[in-house]
Design a protein around this motif. Structure first.
Motif, mmCIF file in Angstrom:
data_model
loop_
_atom_site.group_PDB
_atom_site.id
_atom_site.type_symbol
_atom_site.label_atom_id
_atom_site.label_comp_id
_atom_site.label_asym_id
_atom_site.label_seq_id
_atom_site.Cartn_x
_atom_site.Cartn_y
_atom_site.Cartn_z
ATOM 1 N N GLU A 195 0.868 -1.174 0.000
ATOM 2 C CA GLU A 195 0.000 0.000 0.000
ATOM 3 C C GLU A 195 0.904 1.222 0.000
ATOM 4 O OE1 GLU A 195 -2.156 0.280 3.724
ATOM 5 O OE2 GLU A 195 -0.484 -0.665 4.783
ATOM 6 N N GLY A 196 0.334 2.373 -0.307
ATOM 7 C CA GLY A 196 1.162 3.569 -0.356
ATOM 8 C C GLY A 196 0.384 4.825 -0.038
ATOM 9 N N VAL A 197 1.134 5.853 0.309
ATOM 10 C CA VAL A 197 0.600 7.208 0.455
ATOM 11 C C VAL A 197 1.490 8.138 -0.349
ATOM 12 C CG1 VAL A 197 0.415 9.166 2.046
ATOM 13 C CG2 VAL A 197 -0.611 6.970 2.651
ATOM 14 N N LEU A 198 0.868 9.003 -1.132
ATOM 15 C CA LEU A 198 1.551 10.083 -1.823
ATOM 16 C C LEU A 198 1.126 11.400 -1.195
ATOM 17 C CD1 LEU A 198 0.985 9.044 -5.562
ATOM 18 C CD2 LEU A 198 2.911 8.436 -4.084
ATOM 19 N N PHE A 199 2.102 12.256 -0.882
ATOM 20 C CA PHE A 199 1.801 13.615 -0.429
ATOM 21 C C PHE A 199 2.604 14.574 -1.295
ATOM 22 C CE2 PHE A 199 2.427 17.467 2.061
ATOM 23 C CZ PHE A 199 1.108 17.773 2.378
ATOM 24 N N VAL A 200 1.919 15.480 -1.975
ATOM 25 C CA VAL A 200 2.561 16.369 -2.942
ATOM 26 C C VAL A 200 3.106 17.605 -2.237
ATOM 27 C CG1 VAL A 200 2.251 17.725 -5.035
ATOM 28 C CG2 VAL A 200 1.075 15.532 -4.793
ATOM 29 N N ALA A 201 4.411 17.824 -2.420
ATOM 30 C CA ALA A 201 5.055 19.007 -1.845
ATOM 31 C C ALA A 201 5.026 20.193 -2.803
ATOM 32 C CB ALA A 201 6.503 18.685 -1.469
ATOM 33 N N GLU A 202 5.068 19.913 -4.107
ATOM 34 C CA GLU A 202 5.195 21.002 -5.089
ATOM 35 C C GLU A 202 4.806 20.485 -6.463
ATOM 36 O OE1 GLU A 202 8.969 23.170 -7.212
ATOM 37 O OE2 GLU A 202 9.062 22.952 -5.033
ATOM 38 N N GLY A 203 4.223 21.362 -7.266
ATOM 39 C CA GLY A 203 3.952 21.040 -8.659
ATOM 40 C C GLY A 203 2.573 20.488 -8.908
ATOM 41 N N GLU A 204 2.369 20.052 -10.157
ATOM 42 C CA GLU A 204 1.069 19.546 -10.577
ATOM 43 C C GLU A 204 1.252 18.264 -11.377
ATOM 44 O OE1 GLU A 204 -0.857 22.601 -12.807
ATOM 45 O OE2 GLU A 204 -0.993 23.973 -11.097
ATOM 46 N N GLY A 205 0.238 17.409 -11.294
ATOM 47 C CA GLY A 205 0.287 16.161 -12.037
ATOM 48 C C GLY A 205 -1.074 15.524 -12.096
ATOM 49 N N ARG A 206 -1.102 14.316 -12.704
ATOM 50 C CA ARG A 206 -2.329 13.538 -12.815
ATOM 51 C C ARG A 206 -2.070 12.159 -12.246
ATOM 52 N NH1 ARG A 206 -6.829 16.241 -13.687
ATOM 53 N NH2 ARG A 206 -7.745 14.461 -14.768
ATOM 54 N N LEU A 207 -3.014 11.687 -11.464
ATOM 55 C CA LEU A 207 -2.955 10.354 -10.872
ATOM 56 C C LEU A 207 -4.108 9.534 -11.419
ATOM 57 C CD1 LEU A 207 -1.778 8.388 -8.664
ATOM 58 C CD2 LEU A 207 -3.455 9.409 -7.095
ATOM 59 N N HIS A 251 -9.156 9.536 -13.414
ATOM 60 C CA HIS A 251 -8.016 10.429 -13.396
ATOM 61 C C HIS A 251 -8.258 11.536 -12.374
ATOM 62 C CE1 HIS A 251 -7.173 8.449 -17.262
ATOM 63 N NE2 HIS A 251 -5.923 8.803 -17.041
ATOM 64 N N HIS A 252 -7.204 11.888 -11.639
ATOM 65 C CA HIS A 252 -7.337 12.829 -10.532
ATOM 66 C C HIS A 252 -6.198 13.846 -10.588
ATOM 67 C CE1 HIS A 252 -10.029 9.736 -8.832
ATOM 68 N NE2 HIS A 252 -9.090 8.871 -9.195
ATOM 69 N N ALA A 253 -6.536 15.103 -10.359
ATOM 70 C CA ALA A 253 -5.533 16.164 -10.371
ATOM 71 C C ALA A 253 -4.751 16.156 -9.063
ATOM 72 C CB ALA A 253 -6.202 17.522 -10.580
ATOM 73 N N LEU A 254 -3.443 16.378 -9.168
ATOM 74 C CA LEU A 254 -2.559 16.516 -8.011
ATOM 75 C C LEU A 254 -1.977 17.916 -7.987
ATOM 76 C CD1 LEU A 254 -0.519 13.175 -8.245
ATOM 77 C CD2 LEU A 254 -2.456 13.654 -6.722
ATOM 78 N N THR A 255 -2.025 18.541 -6.822
ATOM 79 C CA THR A 255 -1.389 19.843 -6.602
ATOM 80 C C THR A 255 -0.732 19.819 -5.229
ATOM 81 O OG1 THR A 255 -3.440 20.766 -5.676
ATOM 82 C CG2 THR A 255 -3.087 21.067 -8.043
ATOM 83 N N ALA A 299 -1.230 4.860 -11.746
ATOM 84 C CA ALA A 299 -0.225 5.464 -12.608
ATOM 85 C C ALA A 299 -0.174 6.953 -12.303
ATOM 86 C CB ALA A 299 -0.560 5.215 -14.080
ATOM 87 N N ILE A 300 0.945 7.567 -12.648
ATOM 88 C CA ILE A 300 1.134 8.986 -12.323
ATOM 89 C C ILE A 300 1.918 9.654 -13.450
ATOM 90 C CG2 ILE A 300 3.266 8.558 -11.014
ATOM 91 C CD1 ILE A 300 2.274 10.755 -9.048
ATOM 92 N N ARG A 301 1.568 10.903 -13.736
ATOM 93 C CA ARG A 301 2.250 11.672 -14.765
ATOM 94 C C ARG A 301 2.341 13.128 -14.297
ATOM 95 N NH1 ARG A 301 5.381 9.403 -18.163
ATOM 96 N NH2 ARG A 301 3.813 7.750 -18.285
ATOM 97 N N ALA A 302 3.528 13.720 -14.436
ATOM 98 C CA ALA A 302 3.740 15.100 -14.006
ATOM 99 C C ALA A 302 3.351 16.064 -15.112
ATOM 100 C CB ALA A 302 5.198 15.307 -13.621
ATOM 101 N N THR A 303 2.591 17.092 -14.756
ATOM 102 C CA THR A 303 2.254 18.168 -15.687
ATOM 103 C C THR A 303 3.345 19.229 -15.661
ATOM 104 O OG1 THR A 303 -0.082 17.752 -15.221
ATOM 105 C CG2 THR A 303 0.468 19.811 -16.351
ATOM 106 N N THR A 304 3.736 19.651 -14.467
ATOM 107 C CA THR A 304 4.915 20.466 -14.238
ATOM 108 C C THR A 304 5.892 19.601 -13.431
ATOM 109 O OG1 THR A 304 4.149 21.351 -12.115
ATOM 110 C CG2 THR A 304 3.425 22.498 -14.113
ATOM 111 N N ARG A 305 7.051 20.162 -13.065
ATOM 112 C CA ARG A 305 7.903 19.397 -12.157
ATOM 113 C C ARG A 305 7.110 19.087 -10.900
ATOM 114 N NH1 ARG A 305 13.358 21.724 -9.416
ATOM 115 N NH2 ARG A 305 11.757 22.953 -8.329
ATOM 116 N N LEU A 306 7.062 17.803 -10.552
ATOM 117 C CA LEU A 306 6.234 17.324 -9.454
ATOM 118 C C LEU A 306 7.138 16.743 -8.382
ATOM 119 C CD1 LEU A 306 3.250 16.761 -8.586
ATOM 120 C CD2 LEU A 306 3.489 14.521 -9.691
#
Length: 273
Positions: free
Chosen positions: A89-101, A107-111, A125-132
């Motif tokens: 299992e995992g947890v992602l916590f975004v410190a900076e940037g934008e992406g899609r999960l 599909h979900h926006a990450l900020t 799956a994950i993809r960075a829109t800006t540096r993430l």
């Protein structure tokens, strides 16, 4: 809101390398932000345009339940198959940037401030829109007969209130999952102290910890020694390491906290079948 992340780069040729305060003991490790540099990063299989600081991994005789990474993904980078362990299992916590999960069929926006819980055995799956830049905590899930596996969850720091400790609004916890939900065998929270707030006793308990300082400064007791800590410092605690905290500075002190919870201790005997 801003959240700390490894600085990368390299320091110049001046200064005392020992002055950064990095320390590894039988009870804890302190990995300051100042030593989280380019030369200690790793590339990850099946991740593109990505590098990672591996801050913790299961280590026999120390902390054995989790891995913690700080992951930097350049724009356009990411992974269609990011997790190599089917049972993790995992947890992602975004410190900076934008992406899609991509998870749970959508599909979900990450900020900055986004928090995602990723159940074991489920593709994502994950993809960075800006540096993430994101913090990734991984753990082998411990199933229990009669309890379902938790669902995918996406929320954020901004959406989740701080639960202040009884009798004070100086020390509180942002709990992204219900602590009464026994399906979860780990909690990844944000702990917040207002200036002068403190843990008023030396916590000594069975849970292992990873603590990544997101913001602010404090004096932190680890085992029998006080340390000055600030943004980007990482503290890695084995079970039963005493800890306490006194927030310093003019703003809040906040850290991302991992702990293992809600399961019986394993009883493993040498030579048992």
């Amino acid at each position: 809101m801003t959240y700390a992340f490894p600085p990368g780069g390299l320091p110049d040729q001046t200064g005392d390398p020992a002055a950064n305060g990095a320390i590894f003991t039988a009870a804890y490790a302190l990995i300051p932000a100042a030593v989280q540099r380019d030369i200690v990063t790793s590339l990850l299989p099946r991740w593109e345009r990505t590098r990672a600081w591996i801050l913790a991994r299961p280590l026999s005789g120390f902390a054995e339940t989790f891995a913690q990474l700080a992951v930097e993904v350049e724009a356009g980078g990411g992974s269609e198959d990011p997790e190599p362990d089917f049972h993790a299992e995992g947890v992602l916590f975004v410190a900076e940037g934008e992406g899609r999960l991509w998870a749970a069929g959508g599909h979900h926006a990450l900020t900055a401030g986004s928090y995602a819980y990723l159940p074991p055995g489920r593709p994502w799956a994950i993809r960075a829109t800006t540096r993430l830049r994101l913090h990734w905590i991984r753990r082998r899930y411990i199933p229990v007969d009669g309890l379902a596996v938790p669902e995918f969850l996406l929320t954020s720091d901004a959406q989740t209130p701080v639960n202040w400790m009884p009798g004070t609004e100086q020390w509180g916890t942002t709990r992204f999952v219900d602590p009464q939900d026994l399906r979860h065998d780990m909690h990844v929270n944000i702990v917040t102290f207002r200036p002068g707030g403190r843990i008023p006793f030396a916590e000594t308990h069975v849970m292992e910890h990873g603590l990544y300082v997101l913001e602010g400064t404090a004096r932190y007791l680890l085992n029998d020694r006080w340390h000055e800590v600030g943004p980007g410092d990482f503290m890695w605690l084995r079970a039963f390491c005493p800890q306490a905290c006194i927030a310093t500075g003019d703003g809040p002190f906040r850290y991302l906290l991992y702990k293992d919870v809600n399961r019986h201790p394993a009883l493993t005997f040498r030579g048992a079948p």
